[in-house]
Enzyme design. Structure first.
Site, PDB file in Angstrom:
ATOM      1  N   LYS A 204       0.853  -1.185   0.000  1.00  0.00           N
ATOM      2  CA  LYS A 204       0.000   0.000   0.000  1.00  0.00           C
ATOM      3  C   LYS A 204       0.891   1.237   0.000  1.00  0.00           C
ATOM      4  O   LYS A 204       1.726   1.407   0.891  1.00  0.00           O
ATOM      5  CB  LYS A 204      -0.891  -0.004   1.239  1.00  0.00           C
ATOM      6  N   LYS A 257      -2.307  -1.446  -3.807  1.00  0.00           N
ATOM      7  CA  LYS A 257      -3.156  -0.266  -3.739  1.00  0.00           C
ATOM      8  C   LYS A 257      -2.321   0.993  -3.811  1.00  0.00           C
ATOM      9  O   LYS A 257      -1.302   1.039  -3.112  1.00  0.00           O
ATOM     10  CB  LYS A 257      -3.911  -0.331  -2.409  1.00  0.00           C
TER      11      LYS A 257
END
Ligand code: PBG
Length: 333
Positions: A204, A257
């Site tokens: 992330k 992400k």
């Protein structure tokens, strides 16, 4: 046996032959988008208002609990397998110690119970991170200007357990603290939750593309940035290390992400590890398409479908996307 494919020269080979009509293009399509690839993130609140529009996320509303149950039924009927739940908390419940995150009767455990009692056959994914519950909007506990790792992990364990006891099937730690997957896995095993799935937000990145999400969950002004825990967008090898660590600590699935700006990471992770690899088409990616469509710069459905197919092509097993319900309807027709 291996061989090098031989390509015939023109005009023996005319690649356009296969593109000449819809049926021939469909016949040889290498990737397809299916409704079961989609995970639908929704925002819930506990106020009386059934639906409250989110300014920066056109077409996405914050939902009351009753409304969330209705949407869960519709999603299930459309063939969507999993909902991801995000809370918008009352200002008064956001505190420096984030204690609302570990309340067994908190918003997310309550929503899980409500959905599971009426729509038991849809999977529920919950975020594990403190940002909706802290007054500063960080994912961890802030002590003397620093996000403290191990004390945050203790909170994340408690947050996981109250959400799982509410009925969550998949826990998705999105906080990027070190060691949290192992700690959460051990706590789940120790409390008899052997079947709870962990989808780790393993790679992330600290990203500008989360802007509209912060509006959606009501983070007013984030103090500083998240760069001491989320990854630097310059890095790719580091994503591989993060994923390796999370798998070794007990993650069943991993996530990359944001999505489109990190398509290389999606491909690298899915090829390297061969574990279910998910991708989150985050709020800013969605908002960008909506804004361009509003200005008349491109076609909504074509743009949405093209981005989702790109994730499949890169090797994603599934996609978290705010387009999920709309695309499920498109795919049905
Ligand atoms: C926070 C969290 C974020 C998102 C999901 N969980 C934002 C952040 O890390 O600041 C982003 C989702 C989106 O932008 O759609 N733990």
């Amino acid at each position: 046996m291996s061989f090098t494919p031989v390509l015939a020269p023109y005009p023996l080979a005319r690649p356009r032959r296969l593109r000449q009509s819809a049926w021939s293009r469909d016949l040889v399509a290498e990737n397809r988008l299916h409704v079961s690839d989609l995970i639908w993130p929704i925002f819930v609140h506990d106020r009386d208002i059934a639906r409250e529009p989110i300014r920066s996320l056109q077409g996405v509303d914050r939902l009351s609990i009753t409304e969330a149950v209705k949407e869960a039924k519709e999603a299930r009927d459309l063939g969507i397998k999993v909902l991801a739940l995000f809370p918008h908390l009352d200002e008064r419940l956001r505190t420096v110690d984030a204690k609302a995150a570990i309340d067994p009767n908190g918003l997310i455990p309550t929503v899980c119970r409500a959905i599971k009692s009426e729509v038991p056959d849809i999977g529920l994914l919950v975020d594990v991170a403190l940002d909706p519950y802290t007054d500063h909007g960080h994912d961890g506990l802030l002590v003397d200007g620093k996000i403290v790792n191990d004390a945050t992990v203790e909170m994340l364990i408690q947050q996981t357990l109250v959400q799982v006891e509410g009925g969550a099937d998949i826990v998705a730690p999105s906080d990027m603290m070190d060691g949290r997957i192992g700690a959460i896995r051990n706590a789940l095993e120790a409390t008899g939750h052997h079947d709870t799935l962990i989808m780790s937000y393993a790679a992330k990145y600290a990203s500008a593309f989360y802007g509209p999400y912060r509006d959606a969950i009501g983070v007013k002004a984030l103090k500083g940035d998240k760069k001491t825990y989320q990854m630097d967008s310059a890095n790719s090898d580091e994503a591989v290390r993060e994923v390796a660590i999370d798998i070794s600590e007990g993650a069943d699935m991993v996530m990359v992400k944001p999505g489109l700006p990190y398509l290389d990471i999606v491909q690298r992770v899915s090829e390297t590890f061969k574990v279910p690899t998910f991708v989150y088409q985050v709020s800013g990616e969605y908002a960008m398409i909506k804004a361009a469509v509003e200005k008349g710069f491109m076609d909504h459905d074509r743009a949405a479908l093209e981005t989702l197919l790109a994730f499949k092509r890169a090797g994603a097993s599934g996609i978290l996307t705010y387009f999920a319900k709309h695309v499920a309807q498109l795919l049905r027709n």
